[in-house]
Design a protein around this motif. Structure first.
Motif, mmCIF file in Angstrom:
data_model
loop_
_atom_site.group_PDB
_atom_site.id
_atom_site.type_symbol
_atom_site.label_atom_id
_atom_site.label_comp_id
_atom_site.label_asym_id
_atom_site.label_seq_id
_atom_site.Cartn_x
_atom_site.Cartn_y
_atom_site.Cartn_z
ATOM 1 N N ILE A 1 -6.380 -1.101 -9.943
ATOM 2 C CA ILE A 1 -7.425 -0.933 -8.932
ATOM 3 C C ILE A 1 -8.755 -1.460 -9.443
ATOM 4 O O ILE A 1 -9.494 -2.154 -8.730
ATOM 5 N N ILE A 2 -9.086 -1.159 -10.715
ATOM 6 C CA ILE A 2 -10.355 -1.617 -11.283
ATOM 7 C C ILE A 2 -10.397 -3.142 -11.360
ATOM 8 O O ILE A 2 -11.380 -3.785 -10.975
ATOM 9 N N MET A 3 -9.314 -3.741 -11.854
ATOM 10 C CA MET A 3 -9.281 -5.198 -11.957
ATOM 11 C C MET A 3 -9.255 -5.851 -10.583
ATOM 12 O O MET A 3 -9.799 -6.949 -10.395
ATOM 13 N N GLY A 4 -8.626 -5.188 -9.624
ATOM 14 C CA GLY A 4 -8.589 -5.723 -8.274
ATOM 15 C C GLY A 4 -9.946 -5.746 -7.603
ATOM 16 O O GLY A 4 -10.169 -6.496 -6.654
ATOM 17 N N SER A 5 -10.874 -4.908 -8.094
ATOM 18 C CA SER A 5 -12.211 -4.899 -7.526
ATOM 19 C C SER A 5 -13.071 -6.041 -8.057
ATOM 20 O O SER A 5 -14.109 -6.362 -7.478
ATOM 21 N N SER B 1 9.012 -1.394 -8.761
ATOM 22 C CA SER B 1 8.141 -2.550 -8.516
ATOM 23 C C SER B 1 7.706 -2.601 -7.060
ATOM 24 O O SER B 1 6.522 -2.837 -6.754
ATOM 25 N N ILE B 2 8.649 -2.376 -6.149
ATOM 26 C CA ILE B 2 8.310 -2.383 -4.720
ATOM 27 C C ILE B 2 7.364 -1.224 -4.398
ATOM 28 O O ILE B 2 6.424 -1.377 -3.610
ATOM 29 N N THR B 3 7.601 -0.077 -5.005
ATOM 30 C CA THR B 3 6.747 1.088 -4.753
ATOM 31 C C THR B 3 5.319 0.834 -5.216
ATOM 32 O O THR B 3 4.355 1.188 -4.522
ATOM 33 N N THR B 4 5.156 0.214 -6.389
ATOM 34 C CA THR B 4 3.819 -0.073 -6.900
ATOM 35 C C THR B 4 3.076 -1.037 -6.002
ATOM 36 O O THR B 4 1.891 -0.846 -5.698
ATOM 37 N N LEU B 5 3.755 -2.106 -5.552
ATOM 38 C CA LEU B 5 3.111 -3.058 -4.649
ATOM 39 C C LEU B 5 2.727 -2.387 -3.334
ATOM 40 O O LEU B 5 1.623 -2.608 -2.815
ATOM 41 N N THR B 6 3.609 -1.552 -2.807
ATOM 42 C CA THR B 6 3.311 -0.842 -1.559
ATOM 43 C C THR B 6 2.122 0.090 -1.731
ATOM 44 O O THR B 6 1.259 0.186 -0.845
ATOM 45 N N SER B 7 2.042 0.762 -2.875
ATOM 46 C CA SER B 7 0.919 1.670 -3.139
ATOM 47 C C SER B 7 -0.400 0.911 -3.204
ATOM 48 O O SER B 7 -1.410 1.356 -2.642
ATOM 49 N N LEU B 8 -0.405 -0.232 -3.898
ATOM 50 C CA LEU B 8 -1.633 -1.021 -3.995
ATOM 51 C C LEU B 8 -2.064 -1.538 -2.627
ATOM 52 O O LEU B 8 -3.254 -1.527 -2.294
ATOM 53 N N ASP B 9 -1.102 -2.002 -1.839
ATOM 54 C CA ASP B 9 -1.441 -2.481 -0.493
ATOM 55 C C ASP B 9 -1.950 -1.341 0.385
ATOM 56 O O ASP B 9 -2.862 -1.534 1.204
ATOM 57 N N PHE B 10 -1.375 -0.175 0.230
ATOM 58 C CA PHE B 10 -1.816 0.985 1.009
ATOM 59 C C PHE B 10 -3.263 1.348 0.666
ATOM 60 O O PHE B 10 -4.047 1.717 1.544
ATOM 61 N N LEU B 11 -3.628 1.225 -0.607
ATOM 62 C CA LEU B 11 -4.983 1.555 -1.043
ATOM 63 C C LEU B 11 -5.969 0.414 -0.810
ATOM 64 O O LEU B 11 -7.174 0.593 -0.997
ATOM 65 N N GLY B 12 -5.453 -0.762 -0.441
ATOM 66 C CA GLY B 12 -6.337 -1.894 -0.185
ATOM 67 C C GLY B 12 -6.619 -2.758 -1.377
ATOM 68 O O GLY B 12 -7.548 -3.578 -1.341
ATOM 69 N N PHE B 13 -5.845 -2.615 -2.469
ATOM 70 C CA PHE B 13 -6.066 -3.404 -3.675
ATOM 71 C C PHE B 13 -4.886 -4.326 -3.978
ATOM 72 O O PHE B 13 -4.731 -4.779 -5.108
ATOM 73 N N GLY B 14 -4.056 -4.580 -2.983
ATOM 74 C CA GLY B 14 -2.873 -5.395 -3.204
ATOM 75 C C GLY B 14 -3.049 -6.819 -2.723
ATOM 76 O O GLY B 14 -3.991 -7.516 -3.129
ATOM 77 N N LEU B 15 -2.141 -7.267 -1.870
ATOM 78 C CA LEU B 15 -2.161 -8.635 -1.377
ATOM 79 C C LEU B 15 -3.406 -8.886 -0.533
ATOM 80 O O LEU B 15 -4.031 -7.945 -0.034
ATOM 81 N N PRO B 16 -3.800 -10.162 -0.385
ATOM 82 C CA PRO B 16 -5.009 -10.479 0.394
ATOM 83 C C PRO B 16 -4.917 -9.957 1.823
ATOM 84 O O PRO B 16 -3.820 -9.821 2.382
ATOM 85 N N PRO B 17 -6.052 -9.661 2.440
ATOM 86 C CA PRO B 17 -6.042 -9.180 3.835
ATOM 87 C C PRO B 17 -5.344 -10.166 4.760
ATOM 88 O O PRO B 17 -5.522 -11.380 4.650
ATOM 89 N N GLY B 18 -4.549 -9.629 5.669
ATOM 90 C CA GLY B 18 -3.800 -10.458 6.593
ATOM 91 C C GLY B 18 -2.390 -10.753 6.151
ATOM 92 O O GLY B 18 -1.569 -11.201 6.967
#
Length: 345
Positions: free
Chosen positions: A196-200, A275-292
């Motif tokens: 999350i920190i690096m994603g910011s 791995s899928i759970t971690t990606l889903t969690s990051l996307d849920f929090l807004g720190f995953g894949l680009p918007p859209g």
């Protein structure tokens, strides 16, 4: 005669996996779903699969055609759902073959019967999200990208983890001691918070997230492979190979690794699940894949933010829960199939 032939033990394990009905049918269902989503562009797309116009044939799904190609006025890409474009094609006796779902993951439906998010209709079977995009199309694309992400991450991290655990267990000594201390420190870091920190600081994308998560996910198999190598390095056939002058790399790869792979394979479905759970969690929090981007986690977040549209939460929850449940059932079946106590019986 077949070049590739399974050993009797491998055949026995496959047969035992088939007897585990829950794991076996979960594998079939997961394989069918993943195979279908591999061709998502042919199932859900806002472009026709095939066009016949003025005696010529076009495949918009593979190539971009300007509107002027069909008698229009612009050099930009053709909007095939535009009534004006449809009329131009029909005037020349042309026709179009559409996919089952006439929406891609980023296509906005401007003709909704109610403000977005719109409830399910015959046009949008699972409704639309708060931006007017088709939910079913985003589920198809989101499932594919999540599974691809998990498979790539699991494959690369497993290779690194097997190499790290194998060298630790085979050589032992100070190398094993210092490596274990490093793993203890590295595994103690809060992975999700660091992501999350690096994603910011950096705008994340598919490969950036993959590389960042790879820094931590390789430790999943280290302890298992290390224990197998520690046990196998004292076997008589290993000592005999060392006495004959066989290199350490050859001994590790040809003689010790096959035994360690039995334990490692049982963990792979669970690593894929994580791995899928971690990606889903990051996307849920807004720190995953680009918007859209099509994302199961982003759809879960939309369901949380739009409680007045229950179809969003129900569809995304069912997709995530079904995916993770199938992988867990497959992992349990593989684990039981490789259990020596059960295969011997």
């Amino acid at each position: 005669m077949s070049v590739f032939k399974l050993t009797p033990l491998a055949q026995q394990r496959i047969q035992y996996f088939k007897t585990n009905k829950r794991g076996f049918y979960s594998l079939i269902i997961f394989t069918i779903l993943f195979t279908i989503t591999l061709f998502a562009e042919f199932i859900a797309n806002d472009k026709p699969l095939f066009i016949s116009y003025d005696g010529k044939y076009y495949a918009p799904i593979f190539k971009m055609y300007p509107e002027k190609e069909f008698g229009g006025d612009f050099e930009t890409e053709t909007v095939y759902k535009d009534p004006y474009v449809k009329k131009l094609i029909q005037e020349k006796g042309g026709w179009m073959v559409w996919p089952l779902i006439r929406y891609s993951y980023n296509t906005i439906n401007y003709d909704l019967p109610s403000p977005a998010p719109s409830s399910p209709t015959s046009e949008n079977l699972f409704g639309t999200d708060d931006q007017g995009r088709d939910v079913l199309a985003r589920l198809i694309y989101g499932f594919r990208i999540s599974v691809f992400f998990g498979l790539i991450l699991t494959f690369i991290s497993s290779i690194i983890g097997i190499i790290a655990g194998g060298t630790q267990g085979y050589f032992g000594g100070k190398y094993d001691l210092f490596f274990q201390r490093f793993i203890e420190i590295w595994s103690g870091l809060p992975v999700l918070f660091l992501l999350i920190i690096m994603g910011s600081f950096v705008e994340p994308n598919f490969w950036w997230l993959l590389g960042l998560m790879l820094l931590f996910s390789w430790m999943s198999l280290v302890s298992v492979v290390r224990a197998e190598f520690l046990r196998a390095r004292n076997y008589d056939y290993v000592r005999a190979a060392q006495a004959l002058g066989v290199s350490n790399a050859m001994i590790m790869f040809r003689h010790v690794l096959p035994n360690a792979m039995v334990a490692a394979l049982t963990y792979l479905p669970f690593i894929l699940n994580g791995s899928i759970t971690t990606l889903t969690s990051l996307d849920f929090l807004g720190f995953g894949l680009p918007p859209g981007s099509p994302s199961l986690g982003e759809m879960l977040a939309q369901g949380k933010n739009n409680l007045q549209a229950p179809w969003l939460g129900i569809a995304s929850f069912f997709a995530v829960a079904s995916t993770l449940s199938l992988l867990i059932f497959i992992g349990e079946g593989v684990r039981d199939a490789f259990d020596p106590r059960k295969t011997e019986r």
